[in-house]
Design an enzyme around this catalytic site. Structure first.
Site, PDB file in Angstrom:
ATOM      1  N   ARG A 122      56.766 -31.462  25.961  1.00 54.98           N
ATOM      2  CA  ARG A 122      56.214 -32.800  25.706  1.00 54.98           C
ATOM      3  C   ARG A 122      57.313 -33.826  25.431  1.00 54.98           C
ATOM      4  NH1 ARG A 122      50.778 -31.407  22.169  1.00 54.98           N
ATOM      5  NH2 ARG A 122      49.354 -31.505  23.944  1.00 54.98           N
TER       6      ARG A 122
ATOM      7  N   GLY B 125      47.916 -27.194  26.421  1.00 53.57           N
ATOM      8  CA  GLY B 125      49.136 -26.875  25.703  1.00 53.57           C
ATOM      9  C   GLY B 125      49.496 -25.398  25.828  1.00 53.57           C
TER      10      GLY B 125
ATOM     11  N   GLY C 110      43.333 -30.604  25.097  1.00 57.13           N
ATOM     12  CA  GLY C 110      42.014 -31.215  24.950  1.00 57.13           C
ATOM     13  C   GLY C 110      41.851 -32.431  25.848  1.00 57.13           C
TER      14      GLY C 110
HETATM   15  C1  3PG Z   1      47.191 -31.579  21.303  1.00 52.35           C
HETATM   16  O1  3PG Z   1      48.094 -30.816  20.969  1.00 52.35           O
HETATM   17  O2  3PG Z   1      46.170 -31.188  21.887  1.00 52.35           O
HETATM   18  C2  3PG Z   1      47.372 -33.051  21.065  1.00 52.35           C
HETATM   19  O3  3PG Z   1      48.629 -33.335  20.578  1.00 52.35           O
HETATM   20  C3  3PG Z   1      46.285 -33.564  20.150  1.00 52.35           C
HETATM   21  O4  3PG Z   1      46.359 -32.932  18.906  1.00 52.35           O
HETATM   22  P1  3PG Z   1      45.071 -32.801  18.003  1.00 52.35           P
HETATM   23  O5  3PG Z   1      44.162 -31.835  18.708  1.00 52.35           O
HETATM   24  O6  3PG Z   1      45.554 -32.286  16.671  1.00 52.35           O
HETATM   25  O7  3PG Z   1      44.440 -34.162  17.893  1.00 52.35           O
HETATM   26 MG    MG Z   2      44.476 -29.562  20.456  1.00 52.62          MG
END
Ligand code: 3PG
Ligand code: MG
Length: 398
Positions: free
Chosen positions: A37, A355, A379
């Site tokens: 990232r 991720g 997500g």
């Molecule tokens: C992720 O890793 O999916 C994004 O950085 C968003 O993080 P979060 O799900 O904690 O909002």
């Molecule tokens: Mg997440």
């Protein structure tokens, strides 16, 4: 949506640019275990700095509870970002406090400053619009313009993603532009055969995407922990494997809908099991119709991996989200590895979302350029494919 290209054309020399990045990288203590990232957003930050902007970068990391927590400090990320950019990155030990202010005021043209974790502040994720707006106002004070390049966070209606865009002229960075360009191909008319492979632990996280994609794909492959709820829906005993009992009925309806649509919903035929959830647990591969009551499946088996790889080989478009098993345990990584390798070897336009799957690709040592696109959104990429309105993209459009 205005993009970074337009902003660069306007000129940014001497202007203060607030950049929202998604620098939420996996950490092992203070060690960054996957810097994907950071590398993905670097071109945007670099272009702005090289054009003479005073760049203030902000991001969240992990899920701290609205107050400072050293375990979630972005300090290690500041250093890594500096290495990737090949220029010094100053770090503010608070987000909108005196250290951030002092360092921002001291910036010269071309300087880059990273603020401490946005989520050390209650206003960032608050459900109270006023509280969020107030924090967004404090953030907006750092920029004459706002560039959002945090694709991984566009599905969050947070102050730094959503509210701040109302306060400053706003532009999409190159990463967001690229992600949207690629993912919109998958929601439109992708070249067929179109194969989607879903894995990961929980089927409940994937229901909306299955629902939205089922009538667009030729084959939907299900692996990972979520496969057991589908197997249970087909009447198999799954031993002590992950199972979401309350989702069995929904899985049944998807199996039926796939049949009506003439879509192939492909499930594993074998699984590699363990007596307990541990890296050193002795693996035993069994057919899905013979899972012992006291064992849990931690990976798809070799026959399934072969079958999945064949479907991928025949595809023109592939989207993959979620590992096939517990790839962090070497004895249970084979399924994920075979699927990832099949994507690399195929001629198809392949997109990796999530991720975990993106990290798996790099952890397993596969060449990143073997894929059409590796999304930085977990997500976010799923919600995009679900057809949802994403607050961060919405804010950039209006
Ligand atoms: C992720 O890793 O999916 C994004 O950085 C968003 O993080 P979060 O799900 O904690 O909002
Ligand atoms: Mg997440």
């Amino acid at each position: 949506m205005q993009t970074l290209d337009e902003l660069l054309q306007e000129g940014v020399n001497g202007r203060r640019v607030l950049v929202r990045a998604d620098l939420n990288v996996p950490l092992d203590g203070k060690n960054i275990t996957d810097d994907g990232r950071i590398r993905a957003v670097a071109p945007t930050v670099k272009a702005l700095a090289e054009a003479g902007a005073r760049v203030v970068v902000c991001s969240h990391l992990g899920r701290p509870k609205g107050e400072p927590d050293p375990a979630f400090s972005l300090a290690p990320v500041a250093q890594r970002l500096g290495e990737v950019l090949g220029r010094e990155v100053a770090f503010a030990t608070d987000t909108v406090g005196t250290d951030a202010e002092t360092k921002a005021v001291a910036q010269s043209d071309g300087d880059v400053l990273l603020l401490e974790n946005l989520r050390f502040n209650k206003g960032e994720t608050s459900k109270d619009d006023t509280q969020r707006a107030e924090f967004a106002g404090q953030l907006a004070a750092f920029g004459d313009v706002y560039v959002d390049d945090a694709f991984g966070a566009v599905h969050r209606g947070h102050a730094s993603v959503y509210d701040v865009a109302k306060l400053l002229p706003h532009y999409a960075g190159w990463l967001i532009a690229k992600e949207v360009e690629v993912l919109s191909k998958l929601t439109g008319k992708p070249e067929q055969p179109y194969v989607v492979i879903l894995g990961g632990a929980k089927v409940s996280d994937k229901l909306a995407v299955i629902d939205n994609l089922l009538d667009k794909v030729d084959t939907l492959i299900v692996g990972g922990g979520m496969m057991f709820t589908f197997l249970a829906a087909k009447g198999f005993e799954v031993g002590s494997s992950l199972l979401e009992k309350d989702q069995i009925e929904v899985c049944k309806t998807y199996l039926e809908r796939a049949e009506e649509l003439g879509v192939e919903l492909l499930l594993p035929v074998d699984t590699t099991t363990a007596a307990e959830f541990a890296a050193d647990a002795e693996p035993l591969t069994v057919g899905v119709d013979a899972i012992p009551a006291d064992r849990m499946g931690l990976d798809i088996g070799p026959e399934s991996a072969k079958l999945f790889a064949e479907r991928i080989a025949g595809a023109k478009t592939v989207f993959w989200n979620g590992p096939m098993g517990v790839f962090e345990f070497p004895d249970y990584a084979a399924g994920t590895k075979t699927v990832a390798r099949a994507l690399v070897d195929s001629e198809a336009f392949s997109v990796v979302g999530g991720g975990d799957s993106a990290a798996a690709v790099r952890t397993l040592g596969l060449p990143e350029d073997g894929f059409g696109h590796i999304s930085t959104g977990g997500g976010a990429s799923l919600e995009y494919l679900e057809g949802k309105t994403l607050p961060g993209l919405d804010a950039l459009e209006n």
